[in-house]
Design a protein around this motif. Structure first.
Motif, PDB file in Angstrom:
ATOM      1  N   ASP A  43      -6.693  71.945  72.855  1.00 44.79           N
ATOM      2  CA  ASP A  43      -5.955  72.165  71.607  1.00 44.79           C
ATOM      3  C   ASP A  43      -4.782  71.207  71.395  1.00 44.79           C
ATOM      4  O   ASP A  43      -4.597  70.700  70.289  1.00 44.79           O
ATOM      5  N   ILE A  44      -3.986  70.966  72.423  1.00 47.19           N
ATOM      6  CA  ILE A  44      -2.789  70.114  72.262  1.00 47.19           C
ATOM      7  C   ILE A  44      -3.175  68.664  71.947  1.00 47.19           C
ATOM      8  O   ILE A  44      -2.644  68.085  70.994  1.00 47.19           O
ATOM      9  N   PRO A  45      -4.107  68.033  72.692  1.00 45.53           N
ATOM     10  CA  PRO A  45      -4.509  66.670  72.320  1.00 45.53           C
ATOM     11  C   PRO A  45      -5.093  66.597  70.899  1.00 45.53           C
ATOM     12  O   PRO A  45      -4.809  65.656  70.158  1.00 45.53           O
ATOM     13  N   HIS A  46      -5.880  67.595  70.517  1.00 44.64           N
ATOM     14  CA  HIS A  46      -6.463  67.635  69.171  1.00 44.64           C
ATOM     15  C   HIS A  46      -5.360  67.739  68.111  1.00 44.64           C
ATOM     16  O   HIS A  46      -5.370  67.018  67.111  1.00 44.64           O
ATOM     17  N   PHE A  47      -4.392  68.619  68.352  1.00 42.27           N
ATOM     18  CA  PHE A  47      -3.255  68.772  67.446  1.00 42.27           C
ATOM     19  C   PHE A  47      -2.485  67.457  67.291  1.00 42.27           C
ATOM     20  O   PHE A  47      -2.151  67.052  66.174  1.00 42.27           O
ATOM     21  N   HIS A  73       0.926  62.584  66.206  1.00 39.41           N
ATOM     22  CA  HIS A  73       1.895  62.501  67.296  1.00 39.41           C
ATOM     23  C   HIS A  73       1.243  61.806  68.489  1.00 39.41           C
ATOM     24  O   HIS A  73       0.024  61.817  68.632  1.00 39.41           O
ATOM     25  N   GLU A  74       2.068  61.214  69.346  1.00 37.17           N
ATOM     26  CA  GLU A  74       1.543  60.533  70.533  1.00 37.17           C
ATOM     27  C   GLU A  74       1.596  61.466  71.735  1.00 37.17           C
ATOM     28  O   GLU A  74       2.665  61.971  72.094  1.00 37.17           O
ATOM     29  N   LEU A  75       0.434  61.697  72.343  1.00 41.51           N
ATOM     30  CA  LEU A  75       0.383  62.453  73.590  1.00 41.51           C
ATOM     31  C   LEU A  75       0.643  61.451  74.710  1.00 41.51           C
ATOM     32  O   LEU A  75      -0.223  60.675  75.076  1.00 41.51           O
ATOM     33  N   VAL A  76       1.874  61.440  75.199  1.00 44.26           N
ATOM     34  CA  VAL A  76       2.307  60.448  76.182  1.00 44.26           C
ATOM     35  C   VAL A  76       1.687  60.721  77.548  1.00 44.26           C
ATOM     36  O   VAL A  76       1.210  59.809  78.211  1.00 44.26           O
ATOM     37  N   LEU A 130       3.608  65.869  77.475  1.00 41.70           N
ATOM     38  CA  LEU A 130       4.732  65.116  76.933  1.00 41.70           C
ATOM     39  C   LEU A 130       4.270  64.514  75.616  1.00 41.70           C
ATOM     40  O   LEU A 130       3.298  63.758  75.577  1.00 41.70           O
ATOM     41  N   ILE A 131       4.963  64.881  74.530  1.00 42.07           N
ATOM     42  CA  ILE A 131       4.571  64.473  73.183  1.00 42.07           C
ATOM     43  C   ILE A 131       5.724  63.735  72.511  1.00 42.07           C
ATOM     44  O   ILE A 131       6.876  64.178  72.593  1.00 42.07           O
ATOM     45  N   ARG A 132       5.400  62.608  71.867  1.00 39.96           N
ATOM     46  CA  ARG A 132       6.389  61.871  71.052  1.00 39.96           C
ATOM     47  C   ARG A 132       6.041  62.142  69.600  1.00 39.96           C
ATOM     48  O   ARG A 132       4.914  61.887  69.156  1.00 39.96           O
ATOM     49  N   LYS A 133       7.014  62.629  68.852  1.00 32.65           N
ATOM     50  CA  LYS A 133       6.775  62.939  67.439  1.00 32.65           C
ATOM     51  C   LYS A 133       6.474  61.660  66.653  1.00 32.65           C
ATOM     52  O   LYS A 133       7.175  60.667  66.783  1.00 32.65           O
TER      53      LYS A 133
END
Length: 74
Positions: free
Chosen positions: A45-49, A55-58, A70-73
């Motif tokens: 769910d988080i990578p898909h979101f 947003h960048e999934l760091v 870790l997510i960068r807006k």
């Protein structure tokens, strides 16, 4: 820039994504958030979101009780 820690352990799908989306809305572009989850579906769910909302999934890390993202807006 330091990341804001957001503890969402104990919440089930879709709450981690809903709460992360709401939290990121209030943050400036480029801000970093560290999301802790215990929901096994969060790894999907988080990578898909992040992909859907721009947003960048760091990084993604398995933790003792779940996962940390870790997510960068965007």
């Amino acid at each position: 820039m330091d990341a804001v820690l957001y503890d969402l352990r104990g919440l089930k799908c879709p709450l981690p994504v809903i709460k992360t989306r709401k939290k990121l809305t209030a943050m400036p572009s480029g801000a970093m958030i560290l999301v802790d989850t215990s929901d096994p579906l969060a790894v999907i769910d988080i990578p898909h979101f992040c992909n859907e909302d721009g947003h960048e999934l760091v990084s993604t890390e398995k933790t003792e009780r779940g996962h940390r993202f870790l997510i960068r807006k965007g």
